[in-house]
Design a protein around this motif. Sequence first.
Motif, PDB file in Angstrom:
ATOM      1  N   CYS A  62       0.845  -1.192   0.000  1.00  0.00           N
ATOM      2  CA  CYS A  62       0.000   0.000   0.000  1.00  0.00           C
ATOM      3  C   CYS A  62       0.885   1.248   0.000  1.00  0.00           C
ATOM      4  O   CYS A  62       1.803   1.372   0.815  1.00  0.00           O
ATOM      5  CB  CYS A  62      -0.922   0.017   1.214  1.00  0.00           C
ATOM      6  SG  CYS A  62      -2.059   1.419   1.231  1.00  0.00           S
ATOM      7  N   GLY A  63       0.612   2.152  -0.906  1.00  0.00           N
ATOM      8  CA  GLY A  63       1.386   3.387  -0.994  1.00  0.00           C
ATOM      9  C   GLY A  63       2.626   3.283  -1.859  1.00  0.00           C
ATOM     10  O   GLY A  63       3.392   4.247  -1.976  1.00  0.00           O
ATOM     11  N   THR A  64       2.852   2.121  -2.482  1.00  0.00           N
ATOM     12  CA  THR A  64       4.024   1.925  -3.335  1.00  0.00           C
ATOM     13  C   THR A  64       3.572   1.465  -4.726  1.00  0.00           C
ATOM     14  O   THR A  64       2.408   1.141  -4.945  1.00  0.00           O
ATOM     15  CB  THR A  64       4.984   0.883  -2.744  1.00  0.00           C
ATOM     16  OG1 THR A  64       4.358  -0.407  -2.767  1.00  0.00           O
ATOM     17  CG2 THR A  64       5.345   1.226  -1.304  1.00  0.00           C
ATOM     18  N   GLY A  65       4.493   1.422  -5.671  1.00  0.00           N
ATOM     19  CA  GLY A  65       4.151   1.008  -7.024  1.00  0.00           C
ATOM     20  C   GLY A  65       3.513   2.148  -7.794  1.00  0.00           C
ATOM     21  O   GLY A  65       3.708   3.329  -7.478  1.00  0.00           O
ATOM     22  N   VAL A  66       2.718   1.803  -8.799  1.00  0.00           N
ATOM     23  CA  VAL A  66       2.049   2.800  -9.635  1.00  0.00           C
ATOM     24  C   VAL A  66       0.735   3.200  -8.974  1.00  0.00           C
ATOM     25  O   VAL A  66      -0.146   2.366  -8.760  1.00  0.00           O
ATOM     26  CB  VAL A  66       1.772   2.235 -11.047  1.00  0.00           C
ATOM     27  CG1 VAL A  66       1.062   3.285 -11.910  1.00  0.00           C
ATOM     28  CG2 VAL A  66       3.068   1.783 -11.701  1.00  0.00           C
ATOM     29  N   ALA A  67       0.603   4.479  -8.624  1.00  0.00           N
ATOM     30  CA  ALA A  67      -0.603   4.968  -7.951  1.00  0.00           C
ATOM     31  C   ALA A  67      -1.671   5.324  -8.977  1.00  0.00           C
ATOM     32  O   ALA A  67      -1.401   6.055  -9.933  1.00  0.00           O
ATOM     33  CB  ALA A  67      -0.265   6.186  -7.102  1.00  0.00           C
ATOM     34  N   HIS A  68      -2.883   4.805  -8.762  1.00  0.00           N
ATOM     35  CA  HIS A  68      -4.013   5.122  -9.641  1.00  0.00           C
ATOM     36  C   HIS A  68      -5.054   5.991  -8.935  1.00  0.00           C
ATOM     37  O   HIS A  68      -6.097   6.287  -9.513  1.00  0.00           O
ATOM     38  CB  HIS A  68      -4.679   3.832 -10.134  1.00  0.00           C
ATOM     39  CG  HIS A  68      -3.837   3.020 -11.058  1.00  0.00           C
ATOM     40  ND1 HIS A  68      -3.465   3.445 -12.315  1.00  0.00           N
ATOM     41  CD2 HIS A  68      -3.266   1.795 -10.907  1.00  0.00           C
ATOM     42  CE1 HIS A  68      -2.723   2.523 -12.910  1.00  0.00           C
ATOM     43  NE2 HIS A  68      -2.583   1.510 -12.066  1.00  0.00           N
ATOM     44  N   GLY A  69      -4.787   6.394  -7.696  1.00  0.00           N
ATOM     45  CA  GLY A  69      -5.754   7.164  -6.932  1.00  0.00           C
ATOM     46  C   GLY A  69      -6.751   6.280  -6.222  1.00  0.00           C
ATOM     47  O   GLY A  69      -6.891   5.089  -6.529  1.00  0.00           O
ATOM     48  N   ASP A  70      -7.446   6.843  -5.230  1.00  0.00           N
ATOM     49  CA  ASP A  70      -8.499   6.117  -4.503  1.00  0.00           C
ATOM     50  C   ASP A  70      -7.943   4.883  -3.799  1.00  0.00           C
ATOM     51  O   ASP A  70      -8.601   3.835  -3.736  1.00  0.00           O
ATOM     52  CB  ASP A  70      -9.622   5.736  -5.466  1.00  0.00           C
ATOM     53  CG  ASP A  70     -10.948   5.450  -4.760  1.00  0.00           C
ATOM     54  OD1 ASP A  70     -11.088   5.830  -3.581  1.00  0.00           O
ATOM     55  OD2 ASP A  70     -11.837   4.851  -5.400  1.00  0.00           O
ATOM     56  N   ASP A  71      -6.706   4.979  -3.277  1.00  0.00           N
ATOM     57  CA  ASP A  71      -6.043   3.869  -2.577  1.00  0.00           C
ATOM     58  C   ASP A  71      -5.806   2.656  -3.460  1.00  0.00           C
ATOM     59  O   ASP A  71      -5.712   1.515  -2.977  1.00  0.00           O
ATOM     60  CB  ASP A  71      -6.822   3.449  -1.319  1.00  0.00           C
ATOM     61  CG  ASP A  71      -6.672   4.454  -0.184  1.00  0.00           C
ATOM     62  OD1 ASP A  71      -5.621   5.130  -0.132  1.00  0.00           O
ATOM     63  OD2 ASP A  71      -7.600   4.571   0.635  1.00  0.00           O
ATOM     64  N   VAL A  72      -5.690   2.870  -4.784  1.00  0.00           N
ATOM     65  CA  VAL A  72      -5.380   1.793  -5.727  1.00  0.00           C
ATOM     66  C   VAL A  72      -3.918   1.932  -6.167  1.00  0.00           C
ATOM     67  O   VAL A  72      -3.503   2.993  -6.631  1.00  0.00           O
ATOM     68  CB  VAL A  72      -6.299   1.827  -6.965  1.00  0.00           C
ATOM     69  CG1 VAL A  72      -5.894   0.749  -7.975  1.00  0.00           C
ATOM     70  CG2 VAL A  72      -7.754   1.653  -6.561  1.00  0.00           C
ATOM     71  N   TYR A  73      -3.150   0.844  -6.005  1.00  0.00           N
ATOM     72  CA  TYR A  73      -1.739   0.821  -6.396  1.00  0.00           C
ATOM     73  C   TYR A  73      -1.479  -0.445  -7.210  1.00  0.00           C
ATOM     74  O   TYR A  73      -2.017  -1.503  -6.906  1.00  0.00           O
ATOM     75  CB  TYR A  73      -0.822   0.852  -5.162  1.00  0.00           C
ATOM     76  CG  TYR A  73      -0.971   2.118  -4.360  1.00  0.00           C
ATOM     77  CD1 TYR A  73      -0.204   3.243  -4.648  1.00  0.00           C
ATOM     78  CD2 TYR A  73      -1.902   2.198  -3.326  1.00  0.00           C
ATOM     79  CE1 TYR A  73      -0.350   4.424  -3.926  1.00  0.00           C
ATOM     80  CE2 TYR A  73      -2.064   3.366  -2.598  1.00  0.00           C
ATOM     81  CZ  TYR A  73      -1.282   4.474  -2.901  1.00  0.00           C
ATOM     82  OH  TYR A  73      -1.446   5.636  -2.183  1.00  0.00           O
ATOM     83  N   GLU A  74      -0.638  -0.316  -8.219  1.00  0.00           N
ATOM     84  CA  GLU A  74      -0.368  -1.417  -9.132  1.00  0.00           C
ATOM     85  C   GLU A  74       1.044  -1.956  -8.952  1.00  0.00           C
ATOM     86  O   GLU A  74       2.012  -1.197  -8.901  1.00  0.00           O
ATOM     87  CB  GLU A  74      -0.560  -0.964 -10.573  1.00  0.00           C
ATOM     88  CG  GLU A  74      -0.361  -2.054 -11.604  1.00  0.00           C
ATOM     89  CD  GLU A  74      -0.603  -1.577 -13.018  1.00  0.00           C
ATOM     90  OE1 GLU A  74      -0.050  -2.201 -13.948  1.00  0.00           O
ATOM     91  OE2 GLU A  74      -1.342  -0.574 -13.206  1.00  0.00           O
TER      92      GLU A  74
END
Length: 227
Positions: free
Chosen positions: A164-176
């Motif tokens: 959580c909070g790392t990788g590719v951020a897509h907004g709305d607490d979504v990370y890839e």
Amino acid sequence: MTRDARHGAQDDAQYEHWQRTYEEHPGMYGEEPSAPARYAAGVFAAAGAEEVLELGAGHGRDALYFAGRGFRVVATDFSPVGLGQLGRRAAAEGLAGRVTTEVVDVRAPLPFGGGSADAVFAHMLLCMDLSTRRITELVAEVRRTLRPGGTFVYTVRHTGDAHCGTGVAHGDDVYEHGGFAVHFFSRELVDRLAEGWILQEVHPFEEGALPRRLWRVTMTVPAQGPA
């Protein structure tokens, strides 16, 4: 490009990613049922459930476990590839008569009648690449589909997870990470989704080598009061 158009392209990318993943890695989660499915089977049996609707069944390790425990199972997923693998395994294990598969995209209303399900199970489905609005709509659809007194067991990765909070951020607490987008749940979101339900339990657990940190949430539709 508008926000909706961007999210639509993201949805398409996730769909293609899952289709390709199931094609290249059949049975990617193994054949043993998940720990949440083992728990849910006991809860559903104690509540007198006869049929289980599984959302995000994938290639079917949990759906087949529920069928083996004597439940009738409606196994849904947005991947025809995963459901094809599930159907072949059900036939090979003599469970085809207890398992029905249906391609369902949870971003749209569920194609089931109101009060038609005894129990609903979703392992890590709600924390896929879904916006908070879509998750809220989906939980409302689950409630509509469940009978009074019906039980919903779901699991989600939460904001205490290492990814959580790392990788590719897509907004709305979504990370890839690695092509997989995850919506990490806050406890506030869990509580908000439980409004109007009876929240039985929010159980923390870990899974996998990272390890992934999740919540297993159990909640029921209030039974109808006296006429």
